[in-house]
Design a protein around this motif. Structure first.
Motif, mmCIF file in Angstrom:
data_model
loop_
_atom_site.group_PDB
_atom_site.id
_atom_site.type_symbol
_atom_site.label_atom_id
_atom_site.label_comp_id
_atom_site.label_asym_id
_atom_site.label_seq_id
_atom_site.Cartn_x
_atom_site.Cartn_y
_atom_site.Cartn_z
ATOM 1 N N VAL A 1 56.050 23.542 51.950
ATOM 2 C CA VAL A 1 54.721 23.429 52.561
ATOM 3 C C VAL A 1 54.509 22.015 53.085
ATOM 4 O O VAL A 1 54.057 21.811 54.217
ATOM 5 C CB VAL A 1 53.622 23.802 51.535
ATOM 6 N N ARG A 2 54.859 21.041 52.297
ATOM 7 C CA ARG A 2 54.670 19.645 52.715
ATOM 8 C C ARG A 2 55.510 19.351 53.956
ATOM 9 O O ARG A 2 55.066 18.665 54.881
ATOM 10 C CB ARG A 2 55.051 18.690 51.582
ATOM 11 N N SER A 3 56.715 19.862 53.943
ATOM 12 C CA SER A 3 57.593 19.645 55.091
ATOM 13 C C SER A 3 56.995 20.266 56.359
ATOM 14 O O SER A 3 56.988 19.649 57.430
ATOM 15 C CB SER A 3 58.963 20.250 54.789
ATOM 16 N N ARG A 4 56.460 21.451 56.211
ATOM 17 C CA ARG A 4 55.878 22.116 57.379
ATOM 18 C C ARG A 4 54.598 21.422 57.834
ATOM 19 O O ARG A 4 54.279 21.388 59.022
ATOM 20 C CB ARG A 4 55.616 23.587 57.067
ATOM 21 N N LEU A 5 53.855 20.897 56.880
ATOM 22 C CA LEU A 5 52.646 20.156 57.254
ATOM 23 C C LEU A 5 53.011 18.911 58.054
ATOM 24 O O LEU A 5 52.368 18.585 59.053
ATOM 25 C CB LEU A 5 51.866 19.765 55.996
ATOM 26 N N THR A 6 54.049 18.244 57.609
ATOM 27 C CA THR A 6 54.469 17.024 58.312
ATOM 28 C C THR A 6 54.896 17.355 59.740
ATOM 29 O O THR A 6 54.460 16.713 60.704
ATOM 30 C CB THR A 6 55.650 16.375 57.560
ATOM 31 N N ARG A 7 55.715 18.349 59.870
ATOM 32 C CA ARG A 7 56.165 18.742 61.211
ATOM 33 C C ARG A 7 55.009 19.262 62.053
ATOM 34 O O ARG A 7 54.923 19.001 63.242
ATOM 35 C CB ARG A 7 57.238 19.812 61.111
ATOM 36 N N GLY A 8 54.167 20.036 61.401
ATOM 37 C CA GLY A 8 53.016 20.595 62.120
ATOM 38 C C GLY A 8 52.098 19.506 62.642
ATOM 39 O O GLY A 8 51.613 19.590 63.774
ATOM 40 N N ARG A 9 51.880 18.498 61.848
ATOM 41 C CA ARG A 9 51.029 17.381 62.275
ATOM 42 C C ARG A 9 51.634 16.686 63.486
ATOM 43 O O ARG A 9 50.942 16.356 64.455
ATOM 44 C CB ARG A 9 50.861 16.375 61.131
ATOM 45 N N THR A 10 52.927 16.470 63.422
ATOM 46 C CA THR A 10 53.606 15.817 64.548
ATOM 47 C C THR A 10 53.459 16.657 65.817
ATOM 48 O O THR A 10 53.148 16.137 66.902
ATOM 49 C CB THR A 10 55.110 15.642 64.221
ATOM 50 N N MET A 11 53.661 17.949 65.669
ATOM 51 C CA MET A 11 53.545 18.835 66.828
ATOM 52 C C MET A 11 52.110 18.894 67.340
ATOM 53 O O MET A 11 51.864 18.951 68.541
ATOM 54 C CB MET A 11 54.034 20.243 66.469
ATOM 55 N N LEU A 12 51.186 18.844 66.402
ATOM 56 C CA LEU A 12 49.772 18.887 66.775
ATOM 57 C C LEU A 12 49.406 17.667 67.618
ATOM 58 O O LEU A 12 48.709 17.779 68.641
ATOM 59 C CB LEU A 12 48.927 18.938 65.504
ATOM 60 N N LYS A 13 49.902 16.528 67.227
ATOM 61 C CA LYS A 13 49.618 15.307 67.976
ATOM 62 C C LYS A 13 50.236 15.378 69.370
ATOM 63 O O LYS A 13 49.646 14.928 70.352
ATOM 64 C CB LYS A 13 50.150 14.090 67.213
ATOM 65 N N GLU A 14 51.424 15.951 69.430
ATOM 66 C CA GLU A 14 52.066 16.099 70.748
ATOM 67 C C GLU A 14 51.253 17.035 71.642
ATOM 68 O O GLU A 14 51.093 16.796 72.834
ATOM 69 C CB GLU A 14 53.483 16.634 70.582
ATOM 70 N N LEU A 15 50.753 18.097 71.030
ATOM 71 C CA LEU A 15 49.961 19.050 71.816
ATOM 72 C C LEU A 15 48.652 18.427 72.300
ATOM 73 O O LEU A 15 48.180 18.737 73.389
ATOM 74 C CB LEU A 15 49.655 20.299 70.972
#
Lengths: 166, 366
Positions: A144-158
């Motif tokens: 979950v933590r790993s996905r949150l980290t990646r998700g946050r990065t992707m969210l910022k890119e979006l």
């Protein structure tokens, strides 16, 4: 047919309607589909005779069921062929938020792949701790933590130059 | 992160009143209907079972052609006559009906190109109806070895701790002839291996039909066992339940597991990459799909796949697609930094084994 009592189901709807409807809206991208998922999820809850161990258990069950019901809806051939009408919302979901900033953030989250979207959604919108997200999704805390980290990065890119909204 | 904006959005996720009202109207309607006729589930199961038996029987009795009753002015039965109705069917085309295949494994035809699991999901819409066969993991391994009829060495069997319960639906087809006789008799021609089992523990209404194995795994709460579901995968309807023997510390990527199964479906041995895995880890999840595949996903990404079609059973994993292998590599590297650093890892390309050591996948019969 054994079912849960109506008062029990009413109580669950009162407590978790935002959770189920919001998650369905995020996963289906359509208000009408989210409404269908909302009803189907709570109908399933009403029919389910499983004994839950407290609210967190109910919450986890509802999250899993909502995610799966949403998949079922989004993968149906009927939906793929259907064209939504009277859609005035900026994101095509028929769901209008109060401010433009909220719409931008909501759209960005909805555009994440499901793998990252659901943990992000539960973490930021519902304020669930990673442990409970893991229990609800059948994932370990680390995943979950790993996905949150990646998700946050992707969210910022979006969000691009709107990143400061976060 | 600015949590306030998320909170403001979340507070707007309120469904319209009509949606909630509609929900409770449906609930009340269902409850009323259930009170009027409380035996609906039992009747549904019985009906489905009867339909399944009938559909199998009828499809065998009338394979082709049309039915003609020879004498429409049949005299009434007398006590001395045999109570027998003869119906003939005429084939409208050349005889195409093949004799039934032997149910036993045919040693001259070791390659099974079609899944043994016979899907009856369309006829049996209610998944409460099932035919169950429970095998231990060792029996499953034995079946795979026997079924593949290959001499490849078995270097590692699945952990004995993995308890797997398989539910398959099989229908044994009786012999078919172009001229069939329907003889009224007290002995009904019901295939013996059709059984109806009702599992009260599972709330099937909760279980959607999953499109992928990954969805199936993600759906379940791993602590509540056993579970059953229908997985529709590559047009193969598999109904199975499984018992997990995993600890709470799971770190698995089911998308990867699914992609590996996908890869094996299209496996071509000569192009396979070989990945050595350590199958000694006790905690594992094992899935047996039909009689063809056994996929074990251990903790920390250790994966073992036993697949008849991949023609090898042991501690090596075939991946026909390089991208799948790269995904696996990246995945393991992510969860096990030591592996990425070139130190001891759980997955590595085994240079000592080449594809020459592995028997080729026999060509499909068709």
């Amino acid at each position: 047919m054994n079912t849960r009592s109506i008062s029990d189901t009413q109580s669950a709807v009162e407590k978790f309607s935002k959770l189920v409807f919001g998650l369905a809206l995020s996963n289906t991208g359509s208000k009408s589909d989210a409404e269908d998922v909302f009803q189907e999820t709570f109908l399933a809850y009403h029919r389910c005779t499983k004994q839950f161990n407290g609210e967190e258990h109910i919450k986890a069950w509802l999250i899993r069921t909502t995610v799966n019901m949403s998949r079922r809806v989004t993968q149906s051939s009927w939906r793929k062929r259907r064209a939504d009408i009277e859609d005035d919302s900026p994101d095509g979901s028929n769901f209008v938020l109060q401010t433009e900033e909220q719409t931008i953030v909501h759209n960005a989250v909805n555009n994440l792949p499901e793998k990252y979207r659901v943990p992000i959604w539960l973490f930021y919108f519902v304020d669930m701790p990673t442990r409970l997200i893991g229990e609800a999704l059948g994932l370990s805390d680390n995943t979950v933590r790993s996905r949150l980290t990646r998700g946050r990065t992707m969210l910022k890119e979006l969000l691009g130059d709107k990143e400061d909204l976060l | 992160m600015n949590k306030a904006i998320f909170n403001d959005i979340y507070n707007q996720f309120t469904p319209d009143r009509r949606v909630i009202d509609g929900l409770f109207e449906r609930i009340e309607k269902e409850d009323r209907a259930a009170k009027r006729f409380p035996y609906k589930p039992v009747l549904a199961v019985a009906s489905v079972a009867a339909l399944a038996v009938l559909s199998v029987g009828i499809s065998r009795i009338i394979p082709h052609g049309k039915i003609e009753i020879e004498d429409h002015t049949m005299p009434p039965f007398s006590e001395t006559e045999e109570n027998e109705i003869i119906v003939t069917t005429e084939a409208t085309s050349e005889k195409t009906t093949q004799p039934p295949e032997e149910t036993d494994n045919d040693s001259s035809n070791p390659t099974v190109t079609e899944p043994i699991v016979t899907s009856v999901s369309e006829e049996i819409a209610d998944p409460v109806t099932s035919v169950s066969e429970t095998l231990s993991s060792s029996e499953i391994v034995e079946e795979i070895v026997t079924g593949s009829n290959q001499s490849g060495s078995v270097t590692d069997k699945p952990s004995e701790t993995s308890d797997i319960e398989i539910v398959t639906i099989t229908v044994t087809e009786p012999p078919v002839t172009d001229t069939a006789e329907i003889i009224t008799s007290e002995e009904e021609d019901i295939p013996e291996d059709i059984e109806v089992e009702i599992d009260d523990e599972v709330q099937y209404e909760d279980l959607p039909v999953f499109g992928t194995l990954g969805e199936y795994f993600e759906y379940f709460n791993y602590n509540e066992l056993p579970k059953k579901a229908v997985v529709s995968y590559n047009t193969i309807e598999i109904m199975f339940s499984m018992r997990f023997s995993v600890s709470n510390n799971r770190d698995m990527d089911w998308e990867l597991a699914e992609s590996i199964v996908e890869a094996v479906y299209t496996a071509e041995a000569n192009e396979n990459a070989l990945i050595k895995v350590d199958g000694s880890v006790a905690d594992s999840i094992s899935v047996t799909i039909g009689d063809h595949f056994s996929l074990s996903v251990y903790e920390h990404g250790i994966i073992k796949l036993s697949a008849e079609k991949a023609n090898y059973l042991g501690s090596y994993l075939f991946v026909s697609d390089k991208s799948v292998y790269e995904t696996l590599y990246d995945y393991v590297a992510e969860i096990d930094p030591a592996f990425a650093a070139g130190e001891e890892g759980v997955v590595a390309i085994d240079d000592t084994v080449s594809t020459d050591d592995v028997q080729e996948v026999p060509a499909d019969e068709d």
